[in-house]
Design a protein around this motif. Structure first.
Motif: not given
Lengths: 202, 202
Positions: A162-163, A165-167, A169, A171-172, A176, A182, A187
């Motif tokens: 979950t932490a 997710m930016r990397f 997912h 779509q994220m 992003c 970071p 991260m």
């Protein structure tokens, strides 16, 4: 005889998925029809429908294949020898890299991902669980060697994923790319800190 | 006279935003026209255009107002006395709750968020930076009292916010509601662990 025929069936299924993926990449998911796929394979649309009952099934099959490649590579890294922190970093970096290559930027597969997300597919959930499982394996190894301190292994791997997710997912990753935040290495450091032995219980 | 007129101008601007927000909620962003907003306010569309040069500007104004409310509440909590871990949890829970109320579910404002994300607004980036700043304040306080151990304060707050993406980002809140994953409290525990003093450097 049965063996050969089973082999051929699997083979045809696989060829349909390979061609479908290529067309989705070249002309986009929405614009590709089952007839286009059949034509490329020099077979009738009816024959394609013998293997996949709808364009959506083909789409799911292509997605499953793409995700399966990421899962296999993550699993391979997770099972190599060496410190858990090193493998955790490599698994996470690989998931980010492979998902970026597959789904982001000019790549028309991005459209496919949007639809999969909107339609809330089970294949996506299964993939996330699979990746969390692989990351859980590495964390378990780190807990055994004392590199990590973890009370609840399943929870720790869900939090670590979950932490990220930016990397992870698609779509994220896309959304992003131009936003402040970071780096992936920073991260991962943060996640490793969250898993590391602490001076006091939190 | 100047003061009164300035006051009235601000007032009209504010009234336009209040009515626009109500209409966006009731009939959706895409279906609401500047003429609808003007009609509700019993003014001419030309008068609305004196304050906002396009529907997009009104949209941004409404978003700015909604985000501003979350920022103010986060700031208020960050500046109350008490342990940093308690305030960090409360700020994070509040951002999640307010964003869920504002943008998720049946709420037609969800449509507005989708558009803001697609169009890659500066107001969204400014909001994320503002929330990261507030969380940074709380982390700084925790570092000063020894609750947290942080080398790079700005990086720590960016990582803490990034780790909470599932619970902060309107699209992720909506998309992940039915997906397996940690609860918000479990995720905050994980972030706090990442910020806590460790027995060895990572």
């Amino acid at each position: 005889m049965t063996l050969i025929s089973e082999h051929t069936e699997t083979d045809t299924r696989e060829r349909i998925l390979v061609v479908a993926e290529r067309l989705f990449r070249q002309i986009g998911y929405l614009k590709t029809t089952v007839a286009d796929i059949a034509k490329e394979l020099r077979m009738s649309p009816a024959n394609v429908y013998r293997f996949f009952d709808s364009k959506k099934s083909i789409h799911e099959g292509v997605a499953r294949r793409l995700m399966g490649e990421v899962e296999l590579e993550a699993q391979r890294i997770a099972r190599t020898p060496g410190p858990a922190v090193v493998r955790l970093r490599e698994v996470m970096t690989t998931v980010n890299r492979m998902n970026t290559e597959r789904y982001v930027g000019d790549n028309k597969l991005h459209e496919m991902v949007e639809i999969a997300m909107q339609e809330d597919w089970d294949v996506c959930v299964a993939h996330m669980e699979m990746i969390a499982g692989v990351i859980g394996e590495v964390i378990a190894h780190g807990a055994a060697t004392g590199e990590f301190e973890v009370k609840d292994l399943q929870l720790a791997s869900l939090c670590a994923c979950t932490a990220m997710m930016r990397f992870f997912h698609p779509q994220m990753i896309a959304q992003c790319a131009t936003k402040p935040g970071p780096t992936i290495d920073e991260m991962i450091d943060f996640v490793i800190a969250g898993l590391s032995p602490r001076t006091r219980p939190n």
